[in-house]
Design an enzyme around this catalytic site. Structure first.
Site, mmCIF file in Angstrom:
data_model
loop_
_atom_site.group_PDB
_atom_site.id
_atom_site.type_symbol
_atom_site.label_atom_id
_atom_site.label_comp_id
_atom_site.label_asym_id
_atom_site.label_seq_id
_atom_site.Cartn_x
_atom_site.Cartn_y
_atom_site.Cartn_z
ATOM 1 N N CYS A 113 0.831 -1.215 0.000
ATOM 2 C CA CYS A 113 0.000 0.000 0.000
ATOM 3 C C CYS A 113 0.868 1.268 0.000
ATOM 4 O O CYS A 113 1.507 1.559 -0.998
ATOM 5 C CB CYS A 113 -0.996 -0.066 1.150
ATOM 6 N N HIS A 148 -3.262 -4.795 1.752
ATOM 7 C CA HIS A 148 -2.554 -5.124 2.998
ATOM 8 C C HIS A 148 -2.640 -6.637 3.237
ATOM 9 O O HIS A 148 -3.660 -7.103 3.748
ATOM 10 C CB HIS A 148 -3.223 -4.428 4.183
ATOM 11 N N GLU A 188 -1.077 -8.246 5.447
ATOM 12 C CA GLU A 188 -0.790 -8.535 6.865
ATOM 13 C C GLU A 188 -2.049 -8.450 7.728
ATOM 14 O O GLU A 188 -2.005 -8.767 8.909
ATOM 15 C CB GLU A 188 0.305 -7.584 7.385
#
Ligand code: GLN
Length: 202
Positions: free
Chosen positions: A85, A178, A180
């Site tokens: 990002c 994202h 994660e």
């Protein structure tokens, strides 16, 4: 133990989404460390540039000297880099509407910031990634950039709504989303596997 298990992976910790990346790396058996100064870069096998606010992180990269040091590690030893990002925005060669914001300019793509529109501030979705097999990837988009152009050496690993959202060029990986923030760890695992592959003589 898989070959990637003890890799030391830095997570740039100037601003943004640092801890979730460390948690995923930990779960995968790598050794995460936060990068807050130039010297921290010496001990790592790969570096993640997290999401956050690219203008803020870019200014801090310039002010701290870490930005110049990352470029130097990349030039000298092709330090593997993974930008998510805002991290992708910082790695991009060209940022469409704000070309002068401080960035690293190492990945041959053009990005358009906040391009999925205000109504799409954040969304969790699934993205097909042929490389990872038939099961699509769970991905979270938060004020995500759009990749609007890719250079000749950039490989698109995933597309979503007609746009590249996961790309690779040499030792650099970039995602508009994202990875994660979902419990799908395949992009991080791929980054670790790539580091091992890039090291082994072909
Ligand atoms: N919109 C942010 C920027 O331009 C990126 C958002 C994010 O990293 N989730 O820096």
């Amino acid at each position: 133990m898989v070959a990637s298990a003890r890799l030391r992976i830095g997570v740039l910790a100037l601003q943004g989404d640092v801890d979730p990346h460390c948690a995923v790396l930990d779960r995968l058996g790598a050794l995460p460390s936060t990068i807050k100064s130039v010297g921290d870069l010496d001990r790592i096998d790969g570096l993640i540039l997290p999401g956050g606010e690219s203008t803020t992180i870019g200014l801090l990269l310039a002010k701290s000297g870490i930005g110049a040091a990352i470029r130097e590690h990349y030039r000298r030893r092709a330090l593997p880099l993974f930008g998510t990002c805002a991290g992708l925005i910082l790695l991009a060669k060209t940022i469409e509407e704000t070309p002068d914001q401080p960035h690293l300019g190492l990945l041959d793509v053009t990005v358009r910031r906040n391009a999925f529109g205000r109504q799409r501030d954040s969304c969790e979705t699934v993205v097909p990634v042929p490389l990872f097999g038939p099961e699509p990837l769970r991905a979270m988009f938060i004020r995500a950039p759009l990749i609007v152009g890719t250079g000749p050496n950039v490989e698109t690993l995933a597309r979503w709504r007609d746009h590249a959202v996961l790309v690779r060029e040499g030792s650099i990986l970039g995602s508009a989303f994202h990875p994660e923030l979902t419990n799908d760890e395949r992009v991080h695992r791929y980054f670790l596997d790539r580091i091992v592959t890039l090291r082994s003589p072909s």
